[in-house]
Each structure stands twice: as C-alpha cells, then as structure tokens.
Design an enzyme around this catalytic site. Structure first.
Site, short mmCIF file in Angstrom:
data_model
loop_
_atom_site.label_atom_id
_atom_site.label_comp_id
_atom_site.label_asym_id
_atom_site.label_seq_id
_atom_site.Cartn_x
_atom_site.Cartn_y
_atom_site.Cartn_z
N LYS A 10 3.94 -4.39 120.13
CA LYS A 10 4.66 -3.61 121.14
C LYS A 10 3.74 -3.16 122.30
O LYS A 10 2.51 -3.23 122.20
CB LYS A 10 5.29 -2.39 120.46
N TYR A 50 17.72 -4.78 120.14
CA TYR A 50 17.90 -3.51 119.43
C TYR A 50 19.36 -3.05 119.41
O TYR A 50 19.63 -1.86 119.23
CB TYR A 50 17.00 -2.43 120.04
N PHE A 58 17.77 7.59 120.45
CA PHE A 58 16.52 7.09 121.02
C PHE A 58 16.66 5.72 121.68
O PHE A 58 15.68 5.16 122.17
CB PHE A 58 15.42 7.05 119.93
N ARG A 86 6.39 -5.91 106.18
CA ARG A 86 6.84 -4.51 106.22
C ARG A 86 5.77 -3.61 105.59
O ARG A 86 5.52 -2.49 106.07
CB ARG A 86 8.18 -4.35 105.48
N THR A 92 7.67 3.66 109.61
CA THR A 92 8.05 3.78 111.03
C THR A 92 7.28 4.91 111.71
O THR A 92 6.77 4.75 112.82
CB THR A 92 9.58 4.06 111.14
N ARG A 103 0.35 0.53 111.46
CA ARG A 103 0.81 1.75 112.12
C ARG A 103 -0.12 2.93 111.86
O ARG A 103 -0.34 3.76 112.75
CB ARG A 103 2.26 2.05 111.70
N GLU A 127 16.37 -12.99 114.56
CA GLU A 127 15.38 -12.53 115.54
C GLU A 127 14.48 -13.67 116.01
O GLU A 127 14.18 -13.78 117.21
CB GLU A 127 14.56 -11.39 114.94
N1 UDP Z 1 12.44 4.65 116.88
C1 UDP Z 1 12.30 5.76 117.70
N2 UDP Z 1 12.67 7.00 117.23
C2 UDP Z 1 13.18 7.16 115.98
C3 UDP Z 1 13.33 6.04 115.15
C4 UDP Z 1 12.95 4.80 115.63
O1 UDP Z 1 11.86 5.63 118.85
O2 UDP Z 1 13.49 8.30 115.60
C5 UDP Z 1 12.04 3.33 117.38
C6 UDP Z 1 10.71 2.87 116.80
O3 UDP Z 1 9.98 2.16 117.79
C7 UDP Z 1 11.15 1.95 115.67
C8 UDP Z 1 12.39 1.29 116.28
O4 UDP Z 1 13.02 2.35 117.01
O5 UDP Z 1 10.15 1.02 115.32
C9 UDP Z 1 13.36 0.72 115.30
O6 UDP Z 1 13.68 1.71 114.33
P1 UDP Z 1 13.79 1.33 112.79
O7 UDP Z 1 14.36 2.54 112.09
O8 UDP Z 1 14.48 0.02 112.63
O9 UDP Z 1 12.25 1.25 112.32
P2 UDP Z 1 11.29 0.01 111.95
O10 UDP Z 1 12.14 -1.02 111.25
O11 UDP Z 1 10.72 -0.51 113.24
O12 UDP Z 1 10.24 0.61 111.06
#
Ligand code: UDP
Length: 139
Positions: A10, A50, A58, A86, A92, A103, A127
């Site tokens: 990213k 997305y 968000f 993952r 996240t 992360r 994707e």
């Molecule tokens: N995100 C955010 N705020 C939140 C949750 C998610 O900005 O409260 C963003 C973050 O960049 C995340 C993406 O949205 O990676 C997708 O969210 P997801 O829950 O799918 O998490 P991931 O699969 O990326 O861990």
C-alpha cells in the site's frame, strides 16, 4: 496445496521505500512472487476493489489513501498461500499484530497498514483477475 493469493503493497509502504523490505518478509515466509507491477490506482479501480466496504464509515478515506501514491500489486504462490499470507501480514490493526509480521514491522495505523492480502481463495481469484491476465503470471 499450492495456491495463489493477491497482495498489494500500500501507499504508506511505497512512499517510505519499503517495497524490498516487505518482499523480503514475503519471500522469507516461503511465498514466491510470481507477478508484480507498480501502478497508480485510479479512483474507479480502488472503489471497485473495496466495493464490499462501500457502506463502511472508512470507505472514502480508504479509497483516498489507496490512490494517494503508487501501490505494488502482486500475485504470491505457495503452499496454502492465502492463509499463510494472512498470517505473514498480521492483524488489520498493527497494535494487535504479532511480532515479525509485516504490519507489526511496518504499518502506521489501522488504515495505513502497509499491505492487503486476499481473505479467501475465491476472493484471491477475483482480485488477481482485476489486475493480471494469466500470461502475466509466471509461476
Ligand atoms: N480499514 C480502515 N479502518 C478500519 C478498518 C479497515 O481504514 O476501521 C482499512 C484498512 O486499510 C484495511 C482495509 O480497510 O486493511 C480493509 O479492511 P479489512 O477489514 O478487510 O482488513 P484486512 O483484510 O485488510 O486485514
């Protein structure tokens, strides 16, 4: 089982020149980078990618972030690649991410969290097809 998953490095990571360091963690985990391209995501591409989050508070911020600087889109291949990546990515929210994960090592916040990885094999296929044709993936 050998699988392919989709990854994005990213904008927060590309801006800090961390592409190589992220790739080192990916490769050290035994995943192979079988396709990779640096792109500037358009607003339309980010919104489509997305789409599942479009009702979330968000969403606007996320699209703005993902189009704020170049990203690196990738296809990763390996044993159980979807679940393995993952795990390598970490939670996240970087504050909850395990030691040694991408992360934990690099993410700045829950939004600017350095990487995306598909959450299922089915989504990985969808994707990957959004960014790569079959002949661009060399396993
Ligand atoms: N995100 C955010 N705020 C939140 C949750 C998610 O900005 O409260 C963003 C973050 O960049 C995340 C993406 O949205 O990676 C997708 O969210 P997801 O829950 O799918 O998490 P991931 O699969 O990326 O861990």
């Amino acid at each position: 089982m050998t699988e392919r998953t989709f990854s994005i490095i990213k904008p927060d990571a590309t801006k800090r020149n961390l592409t190589g360091k992220v790739n080192a963690v990916i490769e050290d985990a035994g995943l192979r980078i079988v396709a990779q391209r640096r792109i500037q995501m358009s607003q339309a591409q980010a919104e489509k990618f997305y789409e599942v989050h479009k009702e979330r508070p968000f969403f606007g911020e996320l699209v703005e972030f993902m189009t704020s600087a170049p990203v690196v889109v990738q296809v990763l291949e390996g044993d159980n690649a979807v679940a393995k990546y993952r795990e390598v990515m970490g939670a996240t929210n970087p504050e909850q991410a395990a030691e040694g994960t991408i992360r934990k090592l690099f993410a700045l916040s829950v939004g600017e969290n350095s990487v995306h990885g598909s959450d299922s094999l089915e989504n990985a296929k969808i994707e990957i097809a959004q960014f790569f044709t079959d002949d661009q993936i060399v396993g």
